[in-house]
Design a protein around this motif. Structure first.
Motif, PDB file in Angstrom:
ATOM      1  N   GLY A 106      41.843 -24.740 -48.000  1.00 39.37           N
ATOM      2  CA  GLY A 106      41.265 -25.760 -47.141  1.00 39.37           C
ATOM      3  C   GLY A 106      39.944 -26.274 -47.676  1.00 39.37           C
ATOM      4  O   GLY A 106      39.675 -27.485 -47.639  1.00 39.37           O
ATOM      5  N   TYR A 107      39.117 -25.387 -48.201  1.00 37.46           N
ATOM      6  CA  TYR A 107      37.854 -25.820 -48.794  1.00 37.46           C
ATOM      7  C   TYR A 107      38.089 -26.660 -50.048  1.00 37.46           C
ATOM      8  O   TYR A 107      37.414 -27.676 -50.265  1.00 37.46           O
ATOM      9  CB  TYR A 107      37.006 -24.601 -49.132  1.00 37.46           C
ATOM     10  CG  TYR A 107      35.741 -24.937 -49.886  1.00 37.46           C
ATOM     11  CD1 TYR A 107      34.664 -25.523 -49.241  1.00 37.46           C
ATOM     12  CD2 TYR A 107      35.633 -24.687 -51.253  1.00 37.46           C
ATOM     13  CE1 TYR A 107      33.503 -25.842 -49.923  1.00 37.46           C
ATOM     14  CE2 TYR A 107      34.474 -25.001 -51.948  1.00 37.46           C
ATOM     15  CZ  TYR A 107      33.408 -25.579 -51.279  1.00 37.46           C
ATOM     16  OH  TYR A 107      32.263 -25.902 -51.966  1.00 37.46           O
ATOM     17  N   ALA A 108      39.063 -26.246 -50.859  1.00 36.92           N
ATOM     18  CA  ALA A 108      39.349 -27.010 -52.080  1.00 36.92           C
ATOM     19  C   ALA A 108      39.841 -28.409 -51.745  1.00 36.92           C
ATOM     20  O   ALA A 108      39.400 -29.400 -52.356  1.00 36.92           O
ATOM     21  CB  ALA A 108      40.382 -26.261 -52.920  1.00 36.92           C
ATOM     22  N   PHE A 109      40.741 -28.522 -50.789  1.00 38.94           N
ATOM     23  CA  PHE A 109      41.256 -29.843 -50.417  1.00 38.94           C
ATOM     24  C   PHE A 109      40.183 -30.696 -49.740  1.00 38.94           C
ATOM     25  O   PHE A 109      40.237 -31.926 -49.805  1.00 38.94           O
ATOM     26  CB  PHE A 109      42.462 -29.701 -49.496  1.00 38.94           C
ATOM     27  CG  PHE A 109      43.743 -29.389 -50.213  1.00 38.94           C
ATOM     28  CD1 PHE A 109      44.264 -30.268 -51.144  1.00 38.94           C
ATOM     29  CD2 PHE A 109      44.429 -28.215 -49.958  1.00 38.94           C
ATOM     30  CE1 PHE A 109      45.451 -29.990 -51.814  1.00 38.94           C
ATOM     31  CE2 PHE A 109      45.613 -27.921 -50.615  1.00 38.94           C
ATOM     32  CZ  PHE A 109      46.123 -28.814 -51.548  1.00 38.94           C
ATOM     33  N   ALA A 110      39.216 -30.085 -49.099  1.00 39.66           N
ATOM     34  CA  ALA A 110      38.198 -30.840 -48.375  1.00 39.66           C
ATOM     35  C   ALA A 110      37.054 -31.305 -49.267  1.00 39.66           C
ATOM     36  O   ALA A 110      36.575 -32.440 -49.137  1.00 39.66           O
ATOM     37  CB  ALA A 110      37.651 -30.005 -47.222  1.00 39.66           C
ATOM     38  N   TRP A 111      36.613 -30.456 -50.223  1.00 42.13           N
ATOM     39  CA  TRP A 111      35.367 -30.751 -50.910  1.00 42.13           C
ATOM     40  C   TRP A 111      35.428 -30.691 -52.425  1.00 42.13           C
ATOM     41  O   TRP A 111      34.435 -31.017 -53.088  1.00 42.13           O
ATOM     42  CB  TRP A 111      34.269 -29.790 -50.432  1.00 42.13           C
ATOM     43  CG  TRP A 111      33.919 -30.014 -49.003  1.00 42.13           C
ATOM     44  CD1 TRP A 111      34.195 -29.208 -47.951  1.00 42.13           C
ATOM     45  CD2 TRP A 111      33.232 -31.143 -48.463  1.00 42.13           C
ATOM     46  NE1 TRP A 111      33.736 -29.740 -46.777  1.00 42.13           N
ATOM     47  CE2 TRP A 111      33.122 -30.943 -47.064  1.00 42.13           C
ATOM     48  CE3 TRP A 111      32.700 -32.306 -49.013  1.00 42.13           C
ATOM     49  CZ2 TRP A 111      32.516 -31.867 -46.235  1.00 42.13           C
ATOM     50  CZ3 TRP A 111      32.087 -33.215 -48.177  1.00 42.13           C
ATOM     51  CH2 TRP A 111      31.992 -33.001 -46.809  1.00 42.13           C
ATOM     52  N   GLU A 177      34.901 -31.903 -41.761  1.00 42.30           N
ATOM     53  CA  GLU A 177      33.942 -32.433 -40.797  1.00 42.30           C
ATOM     54  C   GLU A 177      32.542 -31.865 -40.994  1.00 42.30           C
ATOM     55  O   GLU A 177      31.604 -32.282 -40.304  1.00 42.30           O
ATOM     56  CB  GLU A 177      34.420 -32.130 -39.372  1.00 42.30           C
ATOM     57  CG  GLU A 177      35.733 -32.801 -39.001  1.00 42.30           C
ATOM     58  CD  GLU A 177      35.617 -34.309 -38.993  1.00 42.30           C
ATOM     59  OE1 GLU A 177      34.514 -34.807 -38.699  1.00 42.30           O
ATOM     60  OE2 GLU A 177      36.623 -34.983 -39.283  1.00 42.30           O
ATOM     61  N   ILE A 178      32.378 -30.915 -41.912  1.00 44.71           N
ATOM     62  CA  ILE A 178      31.043 -30.388 -42.196  1.00 44.71           C
ATOM     63  C   ILE A 178      30.208 -31.484 -42.846  1.00 44.71           C
ATOM     64  O   ILE A 178      30.674 -32.159 -43.770  1.00 44.71           O
ATOM     65  CB  ILE A 178      31.139 -29.152 -43.111  1.00 44.71           C
ATOM     66  CG1 ILE A 178      31.909 -28.033 -42.404  1.00 44.71           C
ATOM     67  CG2 ILE A 178      29.750 -28.660 -43.515  1.00 44.71           C
ATOM     68  CD1 ILE A 178      32.144 -26.818 -43.277  1.00 44.71           C
ATOM     69  N   PRO A 179      28.972 -31.705 -42.412  1.00 40.43           N
ATOM     70  CA  PRO A 179      28.158 -32.775 -43.001  1.00 40.43           C
ATOM     71  C   PRO A 179      27.980 -32.592 -44.504  1.00 40.43           C
ATOM     72  O   PRO A 179      27.631 -31.510 -44.978  1.00 40.43           O
ATOM     73  CB  PRO A 179      26.819 -32.647 -42.258  1.00 40.43           C
ATOM     74  CG  PRO A 179      27.158 -31.972 -40.972  1.00 40.43           C
ATOM     75  CD  PRO A 179      28.291 -31.043 -41.286  1.00 40.43           C
ATOM     76  N   ARG A 180      28.221 -33.654 -45.253  1.00 40.11           N
ATOM     77  CA  ARG A 180      28.072 -33.603 -46.702  1.00 40.11           C
ATOM     78  C   ARG A 180      26.634 -33.284 -47.098  1.00 40.11           C
ATOM     79  O   ARG A 180      26.398 -32.618 -48.115  1.00 40.11           O
ATOM     80  CB  ARG A 180      28.511 -34.935 -47.308  1.00 40.11           C
ATOM     81  CG  ARG A 180      28.424 -34.989 -48.824  1.00 40.11           C
ATOM     82  CD  ARG A 180      28.885 -36.329 -49.341  1.00 40.11           C
ATOM     83  NE  ARG A 180      30.300 -36.531 -49.074  1.00 40.11           N
ATOM     84  CZ  ARG A 180      31.274 -36.134 -49.902  1.00 40.11           C
ATOM     85  NH1 ARG A 180      30.963 -35.483 -51.024  1.00 40.11           N
ATOM     86  NH2 ARG A 180      32.534 -36.358 -49.604  1.00 40.11           N
ATOM     87  N   GLU A 181      25.675 -33.763 -46.303  1.00 38.75           N
ATOM     88  CA  GLU A 181      24.273 -33.528 -46.636  1.00 38.75           C
ATOM     89  C   GLU A 181      23.944 -32.048 -46.656  1.00 38.75           C
ATOM     90  O   GLU A 181      23.121 -31.586 -47.460  1.00 38.75           O
ATOM     91  CB  GLU A 181      23.367 -34.241 -45.625  1.00 38.75           C
ATOM     92  CG  GLU A 181      23.446 -35.754 -45.663  1.00 38.75           C
ATOM     93  CD  GLU A 181      24.671 -36.294 -44.949  1.00 38.75           C
ATOM     94  OE1 GLU A 181      25.364 -35.477 -44.274  1.00 38.75           O
ATOM     95  OE2 GLU A 181      24.949 -37.497 -45.071  1.00 38.75           O
ATOM     96  N   LEU A 182      24.587 -31.290 -45.768  1.00 36.85           N
ATOM     97  CA  LEU A 182      24.347 -29.853 -45.720  1.00 36.85           C
ATOM     98  C   LEU A 182      24.832 -29.173 -47.000  1.00 36.85           C
ATOM     99  O   LEU A 182      24.150 -28.301 -47.563  1.00 36.85           O
ATOM    100  CB  LEU A 182      25.040 -29.255 -44.497  1.00 36.85           C
ATOM    101  CG  LEU A 182      24.836 -27.768 -44.237  1.00 36.85           C
ATOM    102  CD1 LEU A 182      23.363 -27.471 -43.988  1.00 36.85           C
ATOM    103  CD2 LEU A 182      25.662 -27.319 -43.040  1.00 36.85           C
ATOM    104  N   LEU A 183      25.984 -29.580 -47.479  1.00 38.46           N
ATOM    105  CA  LEU A 183      26.517 -29.000 -48.715  1.00 38.46           C
ATOM    106  C   LEU A 183      25.692 -29.427 -49.923  1.00 38.46           C
ATOM    107  O   LEU A 183      25.436 -28.629 -50.838  1.00 38.46           O
ATOM    108  CB  LEU A 183      27.974 -29.415 -48.893  1.00 38.46           C
ATOM    109  CG  LEU A 183      28.936 -29.018 -47.757  1.00 38.46           C
ATOM    110  CD1 LEU A 183      30.346 -29.472 -48.070  1.00 38.46           C
ATOM    111  CD2 LEU A 183      28.907 -27.520 -47.518  1.00 38.46           C
ATOM    112  N   GLU A 184      25.283 -30.678 -49.942  1.00 38.81           N
ATOM    113  CA  GLU A 184      24.471 -31.150 -51.062  1.00 38.81           C
ATOM    114  C   GLU A 184      23.135 -30.437 -51.111  1.00 38.81           C
ATOM    115  O   GLU A 184      22.618 -30.131 -52.196  1.00 38.81           O
ATOM    116  CB  GLU A 184      24.269 -32.663 -50.939  1.00 38.81           C
ATOM    117  CG  GLU A 184      25.535 -33.482 -51.099  1.00 38.81           C
ATOM    118  CD  GLU A 184      26.166 -33.332 -52.474  1.00 38.81           C
ATOM    119  OE1 GLU A 184      25.423 -32.998 -53.433  1.00 38.81           O
ATOM    120  OE2 GLU A 184      27.392 -33.517 -52.592  1.00 38.81           O
ATOM    121  N   ALA A 185      22.549 -30.173 -49.945  1.00 38.09           N
ATOM    122  CA  ALA A 185      21.274 -29.450 -49.913  1.00 38.09           C
ATOM    123  C   ALA A 185      21.443 -28.036 -50.468  1.00 38.09           C
ATOM    124  O   ALA A 185      20.575 -27.537 -51.201  1.00 38.09           O
ATOM    125  CB  ALA A 185      20.742 -29.399 -48.477  1.00 38.09           C
TER     126      ALA A 185
END
Length: 288
Positions: A106-111, A177-185
């Motif tokens: 799920g993480y791979a398909f999402a991000w 649905e996790i904010p992209r900004e959170l992952l980028e940070a």
């Protein structure tokens, strides 16, 4: 202090009456839904002689007839106790594998970006409509050829394969649905993909993962068709063992009733233990 004006208005009175009637209806509906469970519980504490004389409700007027001897007989029945252990040996690995592999996928398909990601996800979604019955014969032949037929590993693999499409679909949509900004940070702070997955994505996806685990556990624990086809006939899961006991219902109801109740209690305990996470996952998915 005078009461609020609305509390004495016809509309407020009607609303209170309607709310009270709804609560009464929900309580009665809940009690009616729990009636078979109550009957099974009481039957598990009645002797076969008392059960043959009448229904389980006779214990309500004569509670002295209740006895724990049935559970003593159950623990001495190697078929039932062995079937419970077999069910645990199948359910726990099948649940853990589906949750773990589904979370990674799920993480791979999402991000993660990789060639053919969207097409592969569409194939996974398409597998959701494949019924279990279609795969019984070909998988039986495959397991027979590689030596997995009538083994615990074969049942676990079958449940894992058919549980993964739903797991990937559910967790991919939740992780997306996790904010992209959170992952980028987190990436700017030097977090790699594995650390990002473990420290950020998994904690945020806890409700969805808990919901998936409950669904998978209940499905595998209560399954009978797959267990009947692929499980070891000498050490069957509890559903198959109870089905075999039904053939002699008149002679061993003192074992069948407590065995059936125990097989039902375990999923209920798991559900109520994780009900908060389950409700959070369901409501979060509904909002999103």
């Amino acid at each position: 202090m005078s009461a609020a004006p609305w509390s004495w208005s016809p509309q407020g009175l009607a609303a209170r009456l309607a709310g009270g009637a709804l609560r009464v209806f929900l309580v009665l509906a809940g009690l009616f839904w729990l009636l078979p469970t109550l009957g099974l519980l009481i039957s598990s504490f009645l002797s076969s002689t008392d059960l043959n004389k009448g229904g389980w409700w006779q214990a309500l007027s004569a509670p002295a007839r209740l006895t724990a001897d049935n559970y003593a007989h159950l623990l001495s029945n190697e078929t039932i106790t062995g079937s419970l252990l077999s069910t645990v040996a199948i359910t726990v690995p099948a649940t853990l594998l589906v949750v773990t592999l589904g979370a990674f996928a799920g993480y791979a398909f999402a991000w993660l970006e990789f060639p053919g990601r969207d097409w592969l996800f569409l194939i996974v979604v398409g597998l959701l409509v494949v019924p279990v019955q279609v795969a019984l014969i070909p998988v039986s032949k495959l397991f027979g050829a590689i030596g997995l037929f009538e083994t615990t590993a074969g049942v676990v693999l079958f449940h894992t394969a058919f549980g993964l499409p739903f797991a990937v679909f559910l967790l991919r949509n939740f992780f997306a649905e996790i904010p992209r900004e959170l992952l980028e940070a987190a990436r700017l702070d030097g977090a790699g993909e594995l650390r990002l997955f473990a420290r950020v994505v998994l904690p945020l996806g806890g409700p969805a993962i808990a919901s998936l685990g409950i669904f998978q556990f209940l499905w595998v624990w209560n399954d009978m068709l797959v267990a009947l086809v692929f499980a070891d006939s000498t050490h069957p899961p509890i559903t198959v063992a109870l089905q075999q006991q039904v053939r002699q219902f008149g002679n061993n109801i003192d074992v069948l009733a407590p065995g059936a109740f125990l097989s039902m209690v375990v999923p209920l305990v798991v559900f109520f233990a994780f009900q908060r996470q389950f409700v959070s996952g369901v409501t979060a998915g509904a909002i999103k």
